[in-house]
Design an enzyme around this catalytic site. Structure first.
Site, PDB file in Angstrom:
ATOM      1  N   SER A 114      28.675  44.568  33.317  1.00  0.00           N
ATOM      2  CA  SER A 114      28.448  44.674  34.763  1.00  0.00           C
ATOM      3  C   SER A 114      28.752  46.103  35.189  1.00  0.00           C
ATOM      4  O   SER A 114      29.495  46.832  34.511  1.00  0.00           O
ATOM      5  CB  SER A 114      29.373  43.709  35.507  1.00  0.00           C
ATOM      6  N   TYR A 118      38.195  40.334  36.924  1.00  0.00           N
ATOM      7  CA  TYR A 118      36.771  40.319  36.573  1.00  0.00           C
ATOM      8  C   TYR A 118      36.336  41.666  36.008  1.00  0.00           C
ATOM      9  O   TYR A 118      35.672  41.735  34.967  1.00  0.00           O
ATOM     10  CB  TYR A 118      35.928  39.967  37.803  1.00  0.00           C
TER      11      TYR A 118
END
Length: 248
Positions: free
Chosen positions: A141, A154
């Site tokens: 990501s 995350y």
């Protein structure tokens, strides 16, 4: 590589990026192995792919379980013989502020986002080493490159995936011809945000994106295809793809 007749395993294939990638690769002639926990959705996707002339195999699995991956490998080789690629797409994003101590969600993210990737690689590697070919695509990501409040755990998991992927490339590509690619998207319109339970995050997350046009799952599928379809001499190490209107 030429994808026609190649076999690609896709985790998290029941929706979003995984489903879009399966359709894209199948349309290019690849045999796609669809895996996720939601078997009914996988069966629907398989039917859709086969209606369009593609080939698909459904193997329901939980990426946190090594034995589930062993079953994926067994069924894939029985059906298609080779394993030419793996797209480690399964992931969760229950953002939360550290002070709120959503520790169960932290552990689940580590299990799925990191250990799930490790399990997938460990499962396909013996076959790829024997073949002296293959391509491992891990979905990281943009959050693996920069931290933001609410994303501490995350972002850490996605940074781990990015670094692990580069380590794979360094160790495997020169010796075994096995490529590795980290895909690093910004905001994508998928189900990922539905896992957020922290009320403080929920209040501000949607507004933080404003009215920007988010990436679509198909955009990421196209990027994955681009990386997979390169000639043997070229390894796309990272694909960093952001919405045009997203500033950071």
């Amino acid at each position: 590589m030429e994808l026609n007749g190649k076999t690609i395993i896709i985790t998290g294939a029941s929706s979003g990026i995984g489903a879009a990638t399966a359709k894209k690769l199948a349309s290019k002639g690849a045999n796609v192995v669809l895996t996720a926990r939601r078997e009914e959705r996988l069966k629907e996707l398989k039917a859709e792919i086969e209606k369009d002339g593609g080939k698909a195999l459904v193997v329901s699995a939980d990426v946190t379980k090594k034995e589930d991956f062993e079953n994926i490998i067994k069924k894939t080789k029985a059906e298609f013989e080779s394993i030419d690629g793996l797209v480690n797409n399964a992931g969760l994003m229950p953002l939360s502020y550290v002070k709120n101590l959503h520790t169960d969600e932290w552990n689940t993210m580590v299990d799925v986002n990191i250990k799930g990737v490790l399990n997938g690689v460990a499962a396909v590697l013996p076959t790829m080493k024997e073949q002296k070919s293959g391509h491992i695509v891990n979905i990281s990501s943009s959050a693996g490159n920069k931290i933001y409040p609410g994303g501490a755990v995350y972002c850490a998991t996605k940074a781990a995936v990015k670094m692990f992927t580069e380590g794979l490339r360094m160790e495997l590509a020169p010796n075994f011809g096995i490529k590795a690619t980290s895909i690093e998207p910004g905001a994508v319109e998928t189900e990922l945000t539905e896992t957020i339970t922290d009320e403080e995050i929920k209040e501000g997350f949607a507004s933080s994106l404003g009215d920007i046009s988010q990436l679509q799952a198909q955009d990421i599928a196209d990027a994955i295809y681009y990386a997979l379809s390169q000639p043997a001499r070229a390894n796309i190490n990272e694909v960093y793809i952001m919405p045009t209107e997203q500033p950071q």
